[in-house]
Design an enzyme around this catalytic site. Structure first.
Site, PDB file in Angstrom:
ATOM      1  CB  CYS A 335      -0.964   0.004   1.178  1.00 13.55           C
ATOM      2  SG  CYS A 335      -0.237  -0.443   2.757  1.00 13.55           S
ATOM      3  NE  ARG A 364       2.020  -9.816   4.887  1.00 14.46           N
ATOM      4  CZ  ARG A 364       0.715  -9.752   4.655  1.00 14.46           C
ATOM      5  NH1 ARG A 364      -0.084 -10.646   5.226  1.00 14.46           N
ATOM      6  NH2 ARG A 364       0.209  -8.824   3.863  1.00 14.46           N
ATOM      7  CD  GLN A 382      -0.797  -9.549   0.021  1.00 12.46           C
ATOM      8  OE1 GLN A 382      -0.208  -8.489   0.135  1.00 12.46           O
ATOM      9  NE2 GLN A 382      -1.799  -9.891   0.804  1.00 12.46           N
ATOM     10  CG  ASP A 384      -1.880  -5.606  -2.247  1.00 10.52           C
ATOM     11  OD1 ASP A 384      -3.080  -5.416  -1.976  1.00 10.52           O
ATOM     12  OD2 ASP A 384      -0.967  -5.418  -1.439  1.00 10.52           O
ATOM     13  CG  HIS A 386      -3.682  -0.282  -2.260  1.00  7.36           C
ATOM     14  ND1 HIS A 386      -2.654  -1.116  -2.646  1.00  7.36           N
ATOM     15  CD2 HIS A 386      -3.910  -0.526  -0.945  1.00  7.36           C
ATOM     16  CE1 HIS A 386      -2.270  -1.832  -1.595  1.00  7.36           C
ATOM     17  NE2 HIS A 386      -3.010  -1.479  -0.555  1.00  7.36           N
ATOM     18  CE  LYS A 465      -9.385  -8.921   8.184  1.00  4.93           C
ATOM     19  NZ  LYS A 465      -8.156  -9.702   8.013  1.00  4.93           N
ATOM     20  CG  HIS A 511      -5.877  -1.278   1.908  1.00  4.94           C
ATOM     21  ND1 HIS A 511      -4.529  -1.082   2.134  1.00  4.94           N
ATOM     22  CD2 HIS A 511      -6.501  -0.214   2.492  1.00  4.94           C
ATOM     23  CE1 HIS A 511      -4.354   0.041   2.816  1.00  4.94           C
ATOM     24  NE2 HIS A 511      -5.545   0.584   3.046  1.00  4.94           N
TER      25      HIS A 511
END
Length: 636
Positions: A335, A364, A382, A384, A386, A465, A511
Site C-alpha cells: 500500500c 512476512r 499478492q 494487491d 488499492h 474488512k 485495499h
C-alpha cells in the site's frame, strides 16, 4: 405448586408444572423428542436438559441434528477424552478442551509426549466410558471453593483460569471420577458420545504463548452417528491424498530447501508455468476492469513504515535492514508505494477513482511452527490493488470488487462465504473514520444479497474488512479475497484531490486482493482439483507418446506443430512399453495424451486420449490445436 407458560420457536405455548426442566418440555411434546434432546436454549442461552424453565421464557430444544447440538457433542467428547487420559495417565494435568470447526482438541501437560499407540489406548478407554452411560452433572461453586478444589487436585492450570475470571461463582461438570471447569452445556450422559475418533497429536504452548510451557494437544472429531463420522474420515483420507505438498513433489511443481531457509518456495518449471498462467489471467482481468498496473520497490525507509503505523502495529511480522546507515523495512504489504504514486502529482476529482494493481512480492516474519507448504510461507506474491476514490464513489467501488470476486470464484468453481471483520483492539484512526468505513462495507454487503457474518475485532489495524472464504471440493473453507476500507492512511499521508468546488478533499482508500497470496491460492487449487487442473491452467496440456521408434519422425512433427501453435506440450519417445508411458503421463495428470502408432503415421492424424482414459475421435494435429485453443478461450 403453580404452572408456568413457555413459548416454543414456532410461537406456540406450553403449560408445565413449576420446576419443569428442558427435558420435561421435550417429553410433553413427544417421546421421540425427549429421547433426542441433548440440551436446550432458554431465552437464547444454551442450557443442560436438566435446567429448570421459568415462566414466560422462550425455549428451544437442541438435538444432535443441529449445529448447536454438534458443538455440544464435540465439547462433551473432549471431556470424555480428558477423563480417559486422566485414568490412563494419572499424572497428566488438564488445561482446556474446546470444540472447533472440525471436531475438538484437549491440551495436556504430560511428562512424556503421547505416542500413536497411546492415542489408540485413549480412544479405547473413551469407548468403555461411553458404554458405561455415566451421568454428566453440573455443579456451581464459589470461585474460592473452585480454586481450592482444583488446587487440592493438583490442577494448577484450572486454578490459573479460575483466578482470572471476573465471576464470583463458576460451574463444573462431573462424570464419574472426572471433574472439569466448564460453562456448559453438556450431554446428559457419556452414552450420547456415539461416534468419535482421535485424529492426531501436536504440540501447543499454554495460552498460545511460546514463552510458556509446551503442552501435548490431542485432536479428535465427533458426530451424531457413525455414518457421518465415516463420511468425514473418508474426506480426511481424501484430503491426505490431495495434500498440495505431496502432489507438489509428485508433479514436480515446487520444493523447499533447508539450505535456502524455511518458508521460501523454489518454483520448478511446471510450477512456475502454473504461476505464470495465474498471473497472466490476473493481469487480463484487472485491465478489463480499469486497473492500472504498477510496481513498487521491495524495501522502503523505516520512517515511512513509522508514518503508516506498520512499525507500531505490525513490526513483529516485518524484516528490517540498513543501507548506508539508513534503516529500511522489507515490505509486508504494497500500500505505501501505491500511495506514493498517488502523491506524485496533483489529483482532481475527475481523475478518480484510481485503481493501482500490483502482483507484489512481500515478506512476512512467520514463526517456523506455523509454516505449512504453500499455505503459510514467509515470501509470497499478492494480487494487491488499492483503489483511491471520493467518498461518493466508495459504495460503487466496494460493490465492484465484490462483483470481481464473484466472477473469479465462478471461473475456478468455488462457492464462498463473506464476513465483516470489525475494529481490533490494536488500531489507528478516529472512531468517526472507523464508523464510516464499517458502514460502507456493511452497506455493500447488505446490497449484495448474499448472507454474511460479523467477525468482531478481527479487522486490519487501519480499517475494517470484508473477508471472503471460499469452499473447495472437499467443503473446506479457505481465506483468500479481502476488501479493506481505509480512511486513516490517506489522512496520515496527506493524500488529497481537488473537488469540483476547488477545495482540497481527502480520498478514501480500498485495499483489496482477489486471489490473495498466489502461493496460497495455488496450494488451494492443487487440493481442490487434486492436481487435475483444467486445460487452460495445466502447465502441460498434452504429451506426445510413441508406440515404437518407427513413429519418431512423425511424432516429432506433431510435437513441433503443437509447440509452435501455443500448446504446452511434452514428448516421450523413449524405448519403453506404451502402457508404462501412459501410466506415467496419467500420474503427471497431463490432460491429453497423443499416442502415435503406425495408423496415425499413415493417416497423418492424432487420437487424443484424456487422462481419465476416454478418447476423442482421430483428428489432424492442426484440429487438435484448434480444439485446445477453443477450450482455453472459454476461460480467457
Amino acid at each position: 405448586m403453580g404452572d408456568i407458560r413457555v413459548t416454543l420457536p414456532d410461537g406456540s405455548e406450553r403449560i408445565l408444572a413449576e420446576g419443569a426442566t428442558v427435558r420435561d418440555l421435550a417429553a410433553s411434546i413427544g417421546a421421540g423428542l425427549a429421547k433426542a434432546a441433548i440440551a436446550g436454549k432458554i431465552d437464547g442461552v444454551q442450557v443442560d436438559v436438566t435446567a429448570p424453565l421459568t415462566d414466560g421464557a422462550r425455549v428451544e430444544i437442541i438435538t444432535d441434528k443441529s449445529a448447536d447440538g454438534l458443538d455440544i457433542i464435540r465439547h462433551s467428547t473432549s471431556h470424555l477424552m480428558a477423563q480417559a487420559v486422566k485414568q490412563l495417565f494419572p499424572t497428566a494435568k488438564v488445561t482446556i478442551g474446546p470444540a472447533v470447526e472440525t471436531g475438538f482438541y484437549y491440551d495436556f501437560d504430560v511428562e512424556t509426549p503421547f505416542s500413536p499407540e497411546d492415542l489408540a489406548r485413549i480412544e479405547e478407554r473413551m469407548r468403555e466410558l461411553a458404554k458405561a452411560d455415566i451421568p454428566v452433572e453440573r455443579q456451581v461453586l464459589s470461585r474460592d471453593e473452585a480454586v481450592k478444589l482444583f488446587r487440592d487436585m493438583g490442577e494448577e492450570y484450572k486454578v490459573e483460569i479460575i483466578e482470572a475470571l471476573p465471576e464470583e461463582s463458576v460451574s463444573l461438570y462431573r462424570q464419574g471420577d472426572f471433574v472439569d471447569l466448564c460453562r456448559g452445556p453438556h450431554l446428559p450422559s457419556t452414552s450420547f458420545c456415539r461416534a468419535f475418533k482421535l485424529t492426531s497429536l501436536a504440540g501447543a504452548y499454554w495460552r498460545g504463548d511460546e514463552k510458556n510451557k509446551m503442552l501435548q494437544r490431542v485432536y479428535g472429531t465427533a458426530f451424531a452417528d457413525k455414518k457421518e463420522l465415516d463420511a468425514y474420515l473418508e474426506k480426511i483420507e481424501e484430503a491426505k491424498r490431495r495434500d498440495h505438498r505431496k502432489l507438489g513433489r509428485e508433479l514436480d511443481l515446487f520444493s523447499f530447501s533447508d539450505d535456502v531457509g524455511a518458508g521460501f518456495v523454489i518454483w520448478h518449471p511446471k510450477g512456475a508455468m502454473l504461476r505464470t498462467l495465474l498471473e497472466d489471467f490476473e493481469r487480463r482481468e484487472h485491465l478489463k476492469r480499469g486497473y492500472d498496473i504498477v510496481v513498487g520497490p521491495q524495501i522502503l525507509k523505516t520512517e515511512l513504515w513509522q508514518r503508516s503505523g506498520h512499525y507500531d502495529n505490525y513490526r513483529e511480522n516485518m524484516y528490517f535492514t540498513e543501507v548506508e546507515g539508513q534503516g529500511f523495512g522489507i515490505k509486508p504489504m504494497n500500500c505505501l508505494s501505491h500511495m506514493m504514486i498517488y502523491k506524485s502529482q496533483l489529483r482532481s476529482y475527475r481523475d478518480l477513482p484510481l485503481r493501482f494493481f500490483e502482483l507484489g512480492t512481500v515478506h512476512r516474519h512467520e514463526r517456523a511452527g506455523v509454516l505449512h507448504g504453500l499455505l503459510r510461507v514467509r515470501c509470497f506474491t499478492q494480487d494487491d490493488a488499492h483503489i483511491l476514490c471520493t467518498p461518493e464513489q466508495l459504495d460503487a467501488e466496494i460493490k465492484g470488487v465484490i462483483s470481481f470476486v464473484n466472477d473469479v470464484m465462478g471461473i475456478f468453481g468455488f462457492d464462498y462465504e463473506m464476513e465483516l471483520s470489525t475494529r481490533p483492539e490494536k488500531s489507528i484512526g478516529s472512531d468517526e473514520d472507523w464508523e464510516r468505513a464499517t458502514g460502507a462495507l456493511l452497506g455493500a454487503l447488505k446490497d449484495s444479497g448474499r448472507p454474511y457474518e460479523i467477525n468482531e475485532g478481527d479487522g486490519a489495524f487501519y480499517g475494517p474488512k470484508i473477508d471472503i472464504k471460499l469452499r473447495d471440493s472437499l467443503d473446506r473453507k479457505w481465506q483468500c479475497a479481502t476488501i479493506q476500507c481505509d480512511f486513516t492512511l490517506p489522512e496520515r499521508f496527506d493524500l488529497t484531490y481537488v473537488d469540483a468546488d476547488g477545495e482540497r478533499k481527502r480520498p478514501v482508500m480500498v485495499h483489496r486482493v482477489i486471489l490473495g497470496s498466489i502461493e496460497r491460492f495455488i496450494g488451494v487449487l492443487i487440493e481442490h482439483f487434486a492436481g487435475n487442473f483444467p486445460l487452460w491452467l495445466s502447465p502441460v496440456q498434452a504429451i506426445v507418446l510413441t508406440v515404437t521408434d518407427n513413429q519418431q519422425p512423425y511424432a516429432a512433427q506433431v510435437f513441433e506443430t503443437l509447440r509452435t501453435n501455443g500448446v504446452r506440450v511434452q514428448k516421450d519417445f523413449r524405448n519403453e512399453k506404451l502402457g508404462f508411458k501412459i501410466r506415467e503421463a496419467q500420474l503427471q495428470k497431463i490432460p491429453y495424451m497423443l499416442v502415435i502408432g503406425d495408423k496415425e503415421v499413415e493417416s497423418g492424424t492424432v487420437t487424443p486420449r484424456f487422462r481419465d482414459g476416454s478418447n476423442l475421435a482421430a483428428m489432424k494435429p492442426e484440429e487438435f490445436v484448434a480444439f485446445v485453443n477453443d477450450e482455453v478461450k472459454r476461460f480467457n
